[in-house]
Design a protein around this motif. Structure first.
Motif, PDB file in Angstrom:
ATOM      1  N   LEU A 208      -6.884  -0.476 -13.403  1.00 51.38           N
ATOM      2  CA  LEU A 208      -5.591   0.196 -13.531  1.00 51.38           C
ATOM      3  C   LEU A 208      -4.545  -0.824 -13.985  1.00 51.38           C
ATOM      4  O   LEU A 208      -4.493  -1.938 -13.459  1.00 51.38           O
ATOM      5  CB  LEU A 208      -5.192   0.789 -12.177  1.00 51.38           C
ATOM      6  N   SER A 209      -3.731  -0.456 -14.948  1.00 54.72           N
ATOM      7  CA  SER A 209      -2.681  -1.355 -15.425  1.00 54.72           C
ATOM      8  C   SER A 209      -1.545  -1.407 -14.399  1.00 54.72           C
ATOM      9  O   SER A 209      -1.429  -0.534 -13.534  1.00 54.72           O
ATOM     10  CB  SER A 209      -2.135  -0.860 -16.766  1.00 54.72           C
ATOM     11  N   ILE A 210      -0.704  -2.416 -14.532  1.00 57.42           N
ATOM     12  CA  ILE A 210       0.462  -2.528 -13.653  1.00 57.42           C
ATOM     13  C   ILE A 210       1.338  -1.285 -13.806  1.00 57.42           C
ATOM     14  O   ILE A 210       1.845  -0.742 -12.818  1.00 57.42           O
ATOM     15  CB  ILE A 210       1.268  -3.813 -13.947  1.00 57.42           C
ATOM     16  N   LYS A 211       1.500  -0.821 -15.023  1.00 56.73           N
ATOM     17  CA  LYS A 211       2.311   0.376 -15.272  1.00 56.73           C
ATOM     18  C   LYS A 211       1.731   1.581 -14.529  1.00 56.73           C
ATOM     19  O   LYS A 211       2.472   2.337 -13.889  1.00 56.73           O
ATOM     20  CB  LYS A 211       2.368   0.653 -16.775  1.00 56.73           C
ATOM     21  N   GLU A 212       0.404   1.733 -14.579  1.00 63.51           N
ATOM     22  CA  GLU A 212      -0.243   2.850 -13.881  1.00 63.51           C
ATOM     23  C   GLU A 212      -0.155   2.677 -12.369  1.00 63.51           C
ATOM     24  O   GLU A 212       0.027   3.645 -11.633  1.00 63.51           O
ATOM     25  CB  GLU A 212      -1.704   2.970 -14.319  1.00 63.51           C
ATOM     26  N   MET A 213      -0.277   1.423 -11.923  1.00 69.93           N
ATOM     27  CA  MET A 213      -0.152   1.155 -10.491  1.00 69.93           C
ATOM     28  C   MET A 213       1.262   1.492 -10.017  1.00 69.93           C
ATOM     29  O   MET A 213       1.436   2.069  -8.944  1.00 69.93           O
ATOM     30  CB  MET A 213      -0.492  -0.309 -10.182  1.00 69.93           C
ATOM     31  N   LYS A 214       2.254   1.149 -10.827  1.00 70.29           N
ATOM     32  CA  LYS A 214       3.647   1.447 -10.471  1.00 70.29           C
ATOM     33  C   LYS A 214       3.858   2.953 -10.377  1.00 70.29           C
ATOM     34  O   LYS A 214       4.522   3.443  -9.457  1.00 70.29           O
ATOM     35  CB  LYS A 214       4.595   0.820 -11.507  1.00 70.29           C
ATOM     36  N   LYS A 215       3.278   3.689 -11.302  1.00 74.54           N
ATOM     37  CA  LYS A 215       3.389   5.147 -11.247  1.00 74.54           C
ATOM     38  C   LYS A 215       2.757   5.673  -9.956  1.00 74.54           C
ATOM     39  O   LYS A 215       3.332   6.520  -9.273  1.00 74.54           O
ATOM     40  CB  LYS A 215       2.711   5.790 -12.455  1.00 74.54           C
ATOM     41  N   TYR A 216       1.594   5.137  -9.606  1.00 71.01           N
ATOM     42  CA  TYR A 216       0.906   5.542  -8.376  1.00 71.01           C
ATOM     43  C   TYR A 216       1.791   5.244  -7.160  1.00 71.01           C
ATOM     44  O   TYR A 216       1.953   6.098  -6.280  1.00 71.01           O
ATOM     45  CB  TYR A 216      -0.441   4.823  -8.276  1.00 71.01           C
ATOM     46  N   VAL A 217       2.358   4.046  -7.112  1.00 69.64           N
ATOM     47  CA  VAL A 217       3.231   3.653  -5.998  1.00 69.64           C
ATOM     48  C   VAL A 217       4.438   4.582  -5.923  1.00 69.64           C
ATOM     49  O   VAL A 217       4.799   5.071  -4.845  1.00 69.64           O
ATOM     50  CB  VAL A 217       3.683   2.180  -6.147  1.00 69.64           C
ATOM     51  N   ASP A 218       5.052   4.847  -7.059  1.00 71.46           N
ATOM     52  CA  ASP A 218       6.220   5.736  -7.084  1.00 71.46           C
ATOM     53  C   ASP A 218       5.863   7.127  -6.569  1.00 71.46           C
ATOM     54  O   ASP A 218       6.645   7.743  -5.827  1.00 71.46           O
ATOM     55  CB  ASP A 218       6.807   5.824  -8.493  1.00 71.46           C
ATOM     56  N   LEU A 219       4.694   7.608  -6.955  1.00 76.66           N
ATOM     57  CA  LEU A 219       4.249   8.921  -6.479  1.00 76.66           C
ATOM     58  C   LEU A 219       4.020   8.900  -4.964  1.00 76.66           C
ATOM     59  O   LEU A 219       4.353   9.870  -4.271  1.00 76.66           O
ATOM     60  CB  LEU A 219       2.975   9.358  -7.208  1.00 76.66           C
ATOM     61  N   CYS A 220       3.474   7.810  -4.459  1.00 82.51           N
ATOM     62  CA  CYS A 220       3.266   7.686  -3.010  1.00 82.51           C
ATOM     63  C   CYS A 220       4.604   7.755  -2.268  1.00 82.51           C
ATOM     64  O   CYS A 220       4.706   8.393  -1.220  1.00 82.51           O
ATOM     65  CB  CYS A 220       2.566   6.369  -2.675  1.00 82.51           C
TER      66      CYS A 220
ATOM     67  N   ILE B 220       7.292   9.244  -3.206  1.00 87.70           N
ATOM     68  CA  ILE B 220       7.818  10.613  -3.256  1.00 87.70           C
ATOM     69  C   ILE B 220       7.221  11.449  -2.133  1.00 87.70           C
ATOM     70  O   ILE B 220       7.908  12.241  -1.505  1.00 87.70           O
ATOM     71  CB  ILE B 220       7.551  11.256  -4.634  1.00 87.70           C
ATOM     72  N   GLY B 221       5.939  11.262  -1.870  1.00 87.72           N
ATOM     73  CA  GLY B 221       5.336  11.947  -0.738  1.00 87.72           C
ATOM     74  C   GLY B 221       4.243  12.933  -1.083  1.00 87.72           C
ATOM     75  O   GLY B 221       3.663  12.907  -2.171  1.00 87.72           O
ATOM     76  N   ASP B 222       4.000  13.829  -0.134  1.00 88.98           N
ATOM     77  CA  ASP B 222       2.857  14.744  -0.211  1.00 88.98           C
ATOM     78  C   ASP B 222       2.869  15.666  -1.429  1.00 88.98           C
ATOM     79  O   ASP B 222       1.812  16.112  -1.869  1.00 88.98           O
ATOM     80  CB  ASP B 222       2.768  15.590   1.060  1.00 88.98           C
ATOM     81  N   SER B 223       4.020  15.921  -1.980  1.00 88.34           N
ATOM     82  CA  SER B 223       4.086  16.818  -3.139  1.00 88.34           C
ATOM     83  C   SER B 223       3.404  16.215  -4.362  1.00 88.34           C
ATOM     84  O   SER B 223       3.144  16.916  -5.342  1.00 88.34           O
ATOM     85  CB  SER B 223       5.535  17.165  -3.473  1.00 88.34           C
ATOM     86  N   THR B 224       3.077  14.924  -4.304  1.00 87.99           N
ATOM     87  CA  THR B 224       2.457  14.244  -5.452  1.00 87.99           C
ATOM     88  C   THR B 224       0.979  13.941  -5.240  1.00 87.99           C
ATOM     89  O   THR B 224       0.375  13.246  -6.053  1.00 87.99           O
ATOM     90  CB  THR B 224       3.193  12.933  -5.761  1.00 87.99           C
ATOM     91  N   VAL B 225       0.399  14.462  -4.173  1.00 86.61           N
ATOM     92  CA  VAL B 225      -1.004  14.173  -3.880  1.00 86.61           C
ATOM     93  C   VAL B 225      -1.894  14.549  -5.059  1.00 86.61           C
ATOM     94  O   VAL B 225      -2.824  13.810  -5.426  1.00 86.61           O
ATOM     95  CB  VAL B 225      -1.467  14.878  -2.583  1.00 86.61           C
ATOM     96  N   GLY B 226      -1.644  15.679  -5.692  1.00 83.12           N
ATOM     97  CA  GLY B 226      -2.448  16.102  -6.830  1.00 83.12           C
ATOM     98  C   GLY B 226      -2.406  15.113  -7.980  1.00 83.12           C
ATOM     99  O   GLY B 226      -3.444  14.804  -8.584  1.00 83.12           O
ATOM    100  N   GLU B 227      -1.217  14.591  -8.282  1.00 83.76           N
ATOM    101  CA  GLU B 227      -1.084  13.606  -9.354  1.00 83.76           C
ATOM    102  C   GLU B 227      -1.794  12.301  -9.005  1.00 83.76           C
ATOM    103  O   GLU B 227      -2.455  11.702  -9.858  1.00 83.76           O
ATOM    104  CB  GLU B 227       0.387  13.316  -9.639  1.00 83.76           C
ATOM    105  N   ARG B 228      -1.671  11.884  -7.756  1.00 83.84           N
ATOM    106  CA  ARG B 228      -2.349  10.661  -7.324  1.00 83.84           C
ATOM    107  C   ARG B 228      -3.855  10.835  -7.391  1.00 83.84           C
ATOM    108  O   ARG B 228      -4.583   9.945  -7.833  1.00 83.84           O
ATOM    109  CB  ARG B 228      -1.927  10.279  -5.904  1.00 83.84           C
ATOM    110  N   PHE B 229      -4.315  12.023  -6.982  1.00 86.29           N
ATOM    111  CA  PHE B 229      -5.734  12.344  -7.050  1.00 86.29           C
ATOM    112  C   PHE B 229      -6.230  12.217  -8.490  1.00 86.29           C
ATOM    113  O   PHE B 229      -7.285  11.624  -8.748  1.00 86.29           O
ATOM    114  CB  PHE B 229      -5.959  13.764  -6.518  1.00 86.29           C
ATOM    115  N   GLU B 230      -5.473  12.749  -9.430  1.00 88.28           N
ATOM    116  CA  GLU B 230      -5.871  12.706 -10.843  1.00 88.28           C
ATOM    117  C   GLU B 230      -5.908  11.283 -11.388  1.00 88.28           C
ATOM    118  O   GLU B 230      -6.786  10.941 -12.182  1.00 88.28           O
ATOM    119  CB  GLU B 230      -4.964  13.599 -11.699  1.00 88.28           C
TER     120      GLU B 230
END
Length: 144
Positions: free
Chosen positions: A80-92, A94-104
């Motif tokens: 995973l790139s740093i950019k993708e990791m940052k997106k993952y962290v940002d989604l985390c 935000i909370g439970d509403s982003t579980v689907g995006e994190r899963f993907e």
């Protein structure tokens, strides 16, 4: 380097993690077996959303931060790139509403790794064939 067991353990902790900041970068690096440079870099890239600093501006890691570091290292080692990791962290954050995006994000990376494994198996098979060939050749020629 963080191994798969560390990755799994960092996600499957069955008790609350201490969030008290108490470990320096040097101490945290030794405990989680990730370089000080990498920990600082991850923090500079804003991948530690809850990392605290002391009055002198020195980073202080909690047990929770160190488990987070293991997850980050796992994501990085998976490609995973740093950019993708940052997106993952940002989604985390935000909370439970982003579980689907994190899963993907994780499923996509799983597919990448599975394809890499498939290719590595092909490469290994060819190498094993050549090794066997040279062993047989050497036996015939009396060189082993």
């Amino acid at each position: 380097m963080v191994n798969m067991e560390d990755c799994v353990n960092s996600l499957a902790v069955d008790h609350p993690l201490d969030t008290t900041p108490k470990y320096s970068v040097t101490q945290a690096a030794k405990i989680v077996d990730i370089s000080e440079h990498t920990l600082r870099y991850y923090d500079d890239m804003k991948l530690f959303p809850f990392l605290q600093k002391n009055e002198k501006g020195k980073r202080l890691f909690s047990e929770a931060d160190m488990q987070w570091a293991k997850l980050l290292e796992c994501l990085s080692n998976s490609g995973l790139s740093i950019k993708e990791m940052k997106k993952y962290v940002d989604l985390c954050i935000i909370g439970d509403s982003t579980v689907g995006e994190r899963f993907e994000i994780l499923k996509k990376q799983e597919r990448v790794i599975r394809n890499q494994i498939k290719e590595k198996k092909k490469q290994l098979k060819l190498l094993q064939f050549k090794i066997d060939y040279y062993k047989e050749w050497s036996k015939r020629e009396g060189q082993i």
